[in-house]
Design a protein around this motif. Structure first.
Motif, PDB file in Angstrom:
ATOM      1  N   ASP A 110       0.866  -1.182   0.000  1.00  0.00           N
ATOM      2  CA  ASP A 110       0.000   0.000   0.000  1.00  0.00           C
ATOM      3  C   ASP A 110       0.905   1.234   0.000  1.00  0.00           C
ATOM      4  N   HIS A 111       0.678   2.154  -0.928  1.00  0.00           N
ATOM      5  CA  HIS A 111       1.489   3.363  -1.031  1.00  0.00           C
ATOM      6  C   HIS A 111       0.903   4.454  -0.132  1.00  0.00           C
ATOM      7  N   LYS A 112       1.740   5.080   0.675  1.00  0.00           N
ATOM      8  CA  LYS A 112       1.332   6.205   1.518  1.00  0.00           C
ATOM      9  C   LYS A 112       2.372   7.299   1.377  1.00  0.00           C
ATOM     10  N   SER A 113       1.904   8.510   1.177  1.00  0.00           N
ATOM     11  CA  SER A 113       2.809   9.629   0.937  1.00  0.00           C
ATOM     12  C   SER A 113       2.891  10.586   2.115  1.00  0.00           C
ATOM     13  N   PHE A 114       2.642  10.106   3.319  1.00  0.00           N
ATOM     14  CA  PHE A 114       2.731  11.036   4.431  1.00  0.00           C
ATOM     15  C   PHE A 114       4.190  11.357   4.759  1.00  0.00           C
ATOM     16  N   PRO A 115       4.394  12.599   5.229  1.00  0.00           N
ATOM     17  CA  PRO A 115       5.751  13.055   5.522  1.00  0.00           C
ATOM     18  C   PRO A 115       6.202  12.612   6.910  1.00  0.00           C
ATOM     19  N   GLY A 116       7.446  12.922   7.209  1.00  0.00           N
ATOM     20  CA  GLY A 116       7.970  12.657   8.541  1.00  0.00           C
ATOM     21  C   GLY A 116       9.165  11.741   8.500  1.00  0.00           C
ATOM     22  N   ASP A 117       9.796  11.614   9.652  1.00  0.00           N
ATOM     23  CA  ASP A 117      10.943  10.728   9.746  1.00  0.00           C
ATOM     24  C   ASP A 117      10.461   9.279   9.767  1.00  0.00           C
ATOM     25  N   LEU A 118      11.411   8.345   9.676  1.00  0.00           N
ATOM     26  CA  LEU A 118      11.050   6.936   9.579  1.00  0.00           C
ATOM     27  C   LEU A 118      10.293   6.454  10.814  1.00  0.00           C
ATOM     28  N   ALA A 119      10.694   6.904  11.994  1.00  0.00           N
ATOM     29  CA  ALA A 119      10.013   6.468  13.220  1.00  0.00           C
ATOM     30  C   ALA A 119       8.548   6.909  13.214  1.00  0.00           C
ATOM     31  N   THR A 120       8.300   8.155  12.828  1.00  0.00           N
ATOM     32  CA  THR A 120       6.929   8.667  12.770  1.00  0.00           C
ATOM     33  C   THR A 120       6.135   7.945  11.686  1.00  0.00           C
ATOM     34  N   ALA A 121       6.755   7.760  10.523  1.00  0.00           N
ATOM     35  CA  ALA A 121       6.087   7.078   9.418  1.00  0.00           C
ATOM     36  C   ALA A 121       5.764   5.636   9.774  1.00  0.00           C
ATOM     37  N   THR A 122       6.686   4.958  10.456  1.00  0.00           N
ATOM     38  CA  THR A 122       6.457   3.572  10.868  1.00  0.00           C
ATOM     39  C   THR A 122       5.277   3.485  11.830  1.00  0.00           C
ATOM     40  N   GLU A 123       5.238   4.412  12.777  1.00  0.00           N
ATOM     41  CA  GLU A 123       4.134   4.442  13.737  1.00  0.00           C
ATOM     42  C   GLU A 123       2.803   4.683  13.026  1.00  0.00           C
ATOM     43  N   ARG A 124       2.799   5.623  12.102  1.00  0.00           N
ATOM     44  CA  ARG A 124       1.565   5.924  11.375  1.00  0.00           C
ATOM     45  C   ARG A 124       1.177   4.773  10.449  1.00  0.00           C
ATOM     46  N   ILE A 172       3.756  -1.208   3.809  1.00  0.00           N
ATOM     47  CA  ILE A 172       3.434   0.160   3.436  1.00  0.00           C
ATOM     48  C   ILE A 172       4.674   0.719   2.750  1.00  0.00           C
ATOM     49  N   HIS A 173       4.498   1.172   1.526  1.00  0.00           N
ATOM     50  CA  HIS A 173       5.577   1.786   0.757  1.00  0.00           C
ATOM     51  C   HIS A 173       5.477   3.296   0.969  1.00  0.00           C
ATOM     52  N   LEU A 174       6.557   3.886   1.428  1.00  0.00           N
ATOM     53  CA  LEU A 174       6.627   5.322   1.704  1.00  0.00           C
ATOM     54  C   LEU A 174       7.532   5.970   0.658  1.00  0.00           C
ATOM     55  N   PRO A 175       6.990   6.307  -0.518  1.00  0.00           N
ATOM     56  CA  PRO A 175       7.840   6.800  -1.602  1.00  0.00           C
ATOM     57  C   PRO A 175       8.503   8.141  -1.310  1.00  0.00           C
ATOM     58  N   ILE A 176       7.892   8.970  -0.484  1.00  0.00           N
ATOM     59  CA  ILE A 176       8.477  10.276  -0.180  1.00  0.00           C
ATOM     60  C   ILE A 176       9.720  10.117   0.694  1.00  0.00           C
ATOM     61  N   SER A 177       9.641   9.241   1.685  1.00  0.00           N
ATOM     62  CA  SER A 177      10.792   9.051   2.570  1.00  0.00           C
ATOM     63  C   SER A 177      11.698   7.912   2.122  1.00  0.00           C
ATOM     64  N   GLY A 178      11.316   7.179   1.089  1.00  0.00           N
ATOM     65  CA  GLY A 178      12.169   6.130   0.545  1.00  0.00           C
ATOM     66  C   GLY A 178      12.294   4.916   1.440  1.00  0.00           C
ATOM     67  N   ALA A 179      11.184   4.475   1.987  1.00  0.00           N
ATOM     68  CA  ALA A 179      11.226   3.326   2.895  1.00  0.00           C
ATOM     69  C   ALA A 179      10.039   2.413   2.635  1.00  0.00           C
ATOM     70  N   VAL A 180      10.156   1.209   3.143  1.00  0.00           N
ATOM     71  CA  VAL A 180       9.062   0.242   3.134  1.00  0.00           C
ATOM     72  C   VAL A 180       8.916  -0.243   4.571  1.00  0.00           C
ATOM     73  N   VAL A 181       7.683  -0.263   5.058  1.00  0.00           N
ATOM     74  CA  VAL A 181       7.409  -0.686   6.424  1.00  0.00           C
ATOM     75  C   VAL A 181       6.610  -1.982   6.363  1.00  0.00           C
ATOM     76  N   GLU A 182       7.108  -3.010   7.004  1.00  0.00           N
ATOM     77  CA  GLU A 182       6.376  -4.277   7.060  1.00  0.00           C
ATOM     78  C   GLU A 182       5.316  -4.187   8.134  1.00  0.00           C
ATOM     79  N   LEU A 183       4.095  -4.565   7.772  1.00  0.00           N
ATOM     80  CA  LEU A 183       2.992  -4.579   8.725  1.00  0.00           C
ATOM     81  C   LEU A 183       2.783  -5.994   9.224  1.00  0.00           C
ATOM     82  N   ARG A 184       2.451  -6.066  10.456  1.00  0.00           N
ATOM     83  CA  ARG A 184       2.102  -7.349  11.051  1.00  0.00           C
ATOM     84  C   ARG A 184       0.632  -7.292  11.416  1.00  0.00           C
ATOM     85  N   PRO A 185       0.014  -8.405  11.750  1.00  0.00           N
ATOM     86  CA  PRO A 185      -1.404  -8.378  12.112  1.00  0.00           C
ATOM     87  C   PRO A 185      -1.673  -7.352  13.205  1.00  0.00           C
ATOM     88  N   PRO A 186      -2.906  -6.802  13.253  1.00  0.00           N
ATOM     89  CA  PRO A 186      -3.224  -5.780  14.253  1.00  0.00           C
ATOM     90  C   PRO A 186      -2.767  -6.211  15.640  1.00  0.00           C
TER      91      PRO A 186
END
Length: 166
Positions: A100-114, A142-156
């Motif tokens: 899933d692509h998300k373009s929200f800004p912020g550092d990696l820690a904030t983006a990972t949390e979101r 979650i693919h974060l194209p603005i910050s250049g990262a990919v975040v692996e999601l685990r079950p809720p």
């Protein structure tokens, strides 16, 4: 941010490796202009984000088939009706991966949390796809194209982990 996200999402949905670089740059520039965000991001940055995503996927699931903008509609076992669109379903020999692509800004820690807040949605998408295809779900990201990262999601409830630099 919403308009920028729409432009980025549209480019990632339409971009193909079969297009030459100039056609890709023109497509990116046109999308940024139509969404009135041309001053927010250079067209070349969209190409770089798309290329990095492709390289990351190719390194993990070589030869996988990409399915973009997959419409989903299903009645889940709990009775909920699911309707949505999966940005990217990557089909490999081992099963399928959701991106899933998300373009929200912020550092990696904030983006990972979101990003972790989308785990429920992707879990429901994965459940629907697995039931419809009898394929194994092997990961959601979650693919974060603005910050250049990919975040692996685990079950809720399980959280998320960042993978910077794709």
């Amino acid at each position: 941010m919403q308009a920028l996200g729409e432009a980025v999402h549209a480019f990632l949905a339409a971009d193909r490796t079969s297009l030459d670089r100039q056609a890709r740059v023109e497509m990116a520039a046109g999308l940024l202009a139509r969404w009135e965000v041309r001053s927010a991001l250079l067209p070349e940055a969209l190409l770089a984000a798309s290329d990095a995503l492709r390289a990351w996927i190719d390194s993990r699931w070589p030869g996988a088939v990409w399915h973009r903008e997959v419409p989903l509609s299903a009645r889940l076992p709990r009775g909920t009706v699911l309707r949505g669109v999966a940005d990217l379903v990557v089909e490999s020999d081992d099963g399928f991966v959701l991106v899933d692509h998300k373009s929200f800004p912020g550092d990696l820690a904030t983006a990972t949390e979101r990003a972790a807040t989308f785990a429920g949605q992707l879990c429901a998408y994965a459940e629907a796809i697995a039931r419809a295809t009898a394929r194994t779900h092997i990961g959601s990201f979650i693919h974060l194209p603005i910050s250049g990262a990919v975040v692996e999601l685990r079950p809720p409830g399980a959280g998320a982990s960042g993978a910077p630099g794709q």
